[in-house]
Design a protein around this motif. Structure first.
Motif, PDB file in Angstrom:
ATOM      1  N   LYS A   1     -13.408   7.851   3.117  1.00 48.90           N
ATOM      2  CA  LYS A   1     -12.612   7.016   2.205  1.00 48.90           C
ATOM      3  C   LYS A   1     -12.553   5.557   2.657  1.00 48.90           C
ATOM      4  O   LYS A   1     -12.274   4.676   1.847  1.00 48.90           O
ATOM      5  N   SER A   2     -12.819   5.303   3.923  1.00 47.15           N
ATOM      6  CA  SER A   2     -12.715   3.935   4.446  1.00 47.15           C
ATOM      7  C   SER A   2     -13.869   3.047   3.989  1.00 47.15           C
ATOM      8  O   SER A   2     -13.710   1.835   3.885  1.00 47.15           O
ATOM      9  N   GLY A   3     -15.034   3.653   3.762  1.00 47.62           N
ATOM     10  CA  GLY A   3     -16.215   2.873   3.428  1.00 47.62           C
ATOM     11  C   GLY A   3     -16.800   2.149   4.640  1.00 47.62           C
ATOM     12  O   GLY A   3     -17.703   1.345   4.516  1.00 47.62           O
ATOM     13  N   LEU A   4     -16.273   2.442   5.830  1.00 49.58           N
ATOM     14  CA  LEU A   4     -16.725   1.793   7.059  1.00 49.58           C
ATOM     15  C   LEU A   4     -17.799   2.618   7.756  1.00 49.58           C
ATOM     16  O   LEU A   4     -17.897   3.827   7.548  1.00 49.58           O
TER      17      LEU A   4
ATOM     18  N   LEU B   1     -18.961   4.662  10.806  1.00 52.06           N
ATOM     19  CA  LEU B   1     -18.158   5.513  11.693  1.00 52.06           C
ATOM     20  C   LEU B   1     -17.910   4.848  13.047  1.00 52.06           C
ATOM     21  O   LEU B   1     -16.867   5.056  13.673  1.00 52.06           O
ATOM     22  N   LYS B   2     -18.846   4.030  13.491  1.00 51.18           N
ATOM     23  CA  LYS B   2     -18.679   3.345  14.785  1.00 51.18           C
ATOM     24  C   LYS B   2     -17.455   2.435  14.782  1.00 51.18           C
ATOM     25  O   LYS B   2     -16.899   2.139  15.836  1.00 51.18           O
ATOM     26  N   LYS B   3     -17.011   1.998  13.598  1.00 50.00           N
ATOM     27  CA  LYS B   3     -15.828   1.124  13.485  1.00 50.00           C
ATOM     28  C   LYS B   3     -14.541   1.872  13.836  1.00 50.00           C
ATOM     29  O   LYS B   3     -13.493   1.263  13.995  1.00 50.00           O
ATOM     30  N   PHE B   4     -14.607   3.184  13.940  1.00 43.85           N
ATOM     31  CA  PHE B   4     -13.433   3.986  14.288  1.00 43.85           C
ATOM     32  C   PHE B   4     -13.233   4.069  15.802  1.00 43.85           C
ATOM     33  O   PHE B   4     -12.232   4.589  16.263  1.00 43.85           O
ATOM     34  N   PHE B   5     -14.205   3.562  16.562  1.00 46.16           N
ATOM     35  CA  PHE B   5     -14.096   3.621  18.021  1.00 46.16           C
ATOM     36  C   PHE B   5     -13.366   2.398  18.565  1.00 46.16           C
ATOM     37  O   PHE B   5     -13.597   1.275  18.117  1.00 46.16           O
ATOM     38  N   ASN B   6     -12.505   2.638  19.529  1.00 43.81           N
ATOM     39  CA  ASN B   6     -11.778   1.569  20.221  1.00 43.81           C
ATOM     40  C   ASN B   6     -12.714   1.011  21.294  1.00 43.81           C
ATOM     41  O   ASN B   6     -12.700   1.452  22.434  1.00 43.81           O
ATOM     42  N   THR B   7     -13.516   0.032  20.902  1.00 45.85           N
ATOM     43  CA  THR B   7     -14.546  -0.494  21.802  1.00 45.85           C
ATOM     44  C   THR B   7     -13.984  -1.274  22.982  1.00 45.85           C
ATOM     45  O   THR B   7     -14.687  -1.532  23.948  1.00 45.85           O
ATOM     46  N   SER B   8     -12.712  -1.644  22.930  1.00 49.56           N
ATOM     47  CA  SER B   8     -12.129  -2.380  24.059  1.00 49.56           C
ATOM     48  C   SER B   8     -11.344  -1.452  24.997  1.00 49.56           C
ATOM     49  O   SER B   8     -10.769  -1.909  25.971  1.00 49.56           O
ATOM     50  N   GLY B   9     -11.354  -0.166  24.689  1.00 52.95           N
ATOM     51  CA  GLY B   9     -10.607   0.785  25.510  1.00 52.95           C
ATOM     52  C   GLY B   9     -11.329   1.183  26.785  1.00 52.95           C
ATOM     53  O   GLY B   9     -12.560   1.162  26.863  1.00 52.95           O
TER      54      GLY B   9
END
Length: 118
Positions: A47-50, A52-60
């Protein structure tokens, strides 16, 4: 309205304050204690249209510890969903959804649009 957040996260607190200031009630879910299931994540992702990699907290820290910057390039969608659902700290947050729209992270303009505020 479902709001996945981590209360110790500054961005999450900022988003929650915005929601409170605009009198928007949400079902707040602690993303680390109750991470979305793989199927819930699949729905949010679709539903986001994003990407999937955008769901990762890349700064974590977890993201860096697991070397995901390179590993994500070769992972399948199923593997990414499984990994995200296994640890709420890997997810970019907050995630808010009204059942149709999904916003990942806090963008005041996108929140205004979702809640039809001027």
């Amino acid at each position: 309205m479902t709001f996945y957040w981590y209360p110790k996260c500054g961005t999450c607190r900022k988003a929650k304050k915005w929601l409170d200031d605009n009198n928007i009630s949400v079902q707040a879910i602690h993303i680390v204690e109750q991470p979305p299931s793989k199927e819930q994540l699949r729905t949010l992702y679709e539903k986001s249209g994003l990407d999937l990699k955008k769901f990762f907290n890349t700064s974590g820290m977890k993201y860096r510890e697991l070397g995901l910057k390179d590993k994500l390039k070769t992972m399948t969608e199923e593997e990414m969903l499984q990994l995200l659902s296994s640890d709420g700290m890997l997810m970019k947050r907050p995630i808010i959804t009204n059942g149709e729209q999904v916003i990942v992270g806090f963008d005041e303009q996108k929140y205004h649009e979702m809640f039809k505020l001027s």
